[in-house]
Enzyme design. Structure first.
Site, PDB file in Angstrom:
ATOM      1  N   ASN A   1       0.800  -1.232   0.000  1.00 28.12           N
ATOM      2  CA  ASN A   1       0.000   0.000   0.000  1.00 28.12           C
ATOM      3  C   ASN A   1       0.831   1.279   0.000  1.00 28.12           C
ATOM      4  OD1 ASN A   1      -2.398  -1.435  -0.011  1.00 28.12           O
ATOM      5  ND2 ASN A   1      -2.478  -1.558   2.213  1.00 28.12           N
ATOM      6  N   CYS A   2       2.150   1.165   0.017  1.00 30.15           N
ATOM      7  CA  CYS A   2       3.023   2.341   0.012  1.00 30.15           C
ATOM      8  C   CYS A   2       2.968   3.023  -1.354  1.00 30.15           C
ATOM      9  CB  CYS A   2       4.453   1.903   0.332  1.00 30.15           C
ATOM     10  SG  CYS A   2       5.689   3.183   0.096  1.00 30.15           S
ATOM     11  N   ASP A   3       2.736   4.341  -1.364  1.00 30.60           N
ATOM     12  CA  ASP A   3       2.631   5.078  -2.626  1.00 30.60           C
ATOM     13  C   ASP A   3       3.904   4.985  -3.463  1.00 30.60           C
ATOM     14  OD1 ASP A   3       0.016   5.856  -2.155  1.00 30.60           O
ATOM     15  OD2 ASP A   3       0.571   7.789  -1.289  1.00 30.60           O
TER      16      ASP A   3
ATOM     17  N   LYS B   1       4.061   1.628  -5.055  1.00 22.62           N
ATOM     18  CA  LYS B   1       3.099   1.575  -6.168  1.00 22.62           C
ATOM     19  C   LYS B   1       3.682   2.237  -7.415  1.00 22.62           C
ATOM     20  CE  LYS B   1      -1.116   1.615  -3.387  1.00 22.62           C
ATOM     21  NZ  LYS B   1      -2.281   2.425  -2.980  1.00 22.62           N
TER      22      LYS B   1
END
Length: 114
Positions: free
Chosen positions: A8-10, A13
């Site tokens: 879920n880390c931007d 991603k």
């Protein structure tokens, strides 16, 4: 190539999207879900140093007591990263013998494009 991070880390991603768009094969390891073992962490520390692995901008770092942040050393950092993988700067990439941390599209274009 193996990419380590948190799903879920931007930044992770963005890195995964960049790799996919550039047709670069990689294996993803979510160290929050799949774990982080001492051998792997030690390998990263030897390759790039514990200081490069600690994300001092994140909330996990800021939640540590000020005294600990001010006096952190290699062994303490190692234990904190094992107990709290969220404190590790992301993504960590192993490509051959090289270990890198963080994502920068321009730098990756030079390093990873065939």
């Amino acid at each position: 190539m193996k990419l380590y991070g948190i799903k879920n880390c931007d930044t992770v991603k963005k890195a995964r999207k960049w790799l996919d768009e550039n047709g670069i094969a990689y294996e993803f390891h979510d160290f929050k879900k799949d774990g982080l073992d001492e051998t792997l962490l030690s390998r990263w520390e030897q390759a790039i140093g514990w200081e490069a692995l600690i994300n001092k901008r994140g909330t996990t770092w800021r939640k540590l007591p000020k005294e600990l942040r001010d006096t952190i050393a290699a062994q303490t950092a190692h234990e904190i990263m094992l107990d709290n993988p969220s404190i590790i700067k992301r993504p960590v990439v192993e490509s051959g013998e090289r270990v890198t941390v963080g994502f920068n599209a321009d730098e990756w274009a030079e390093k990873y494009r065939a």
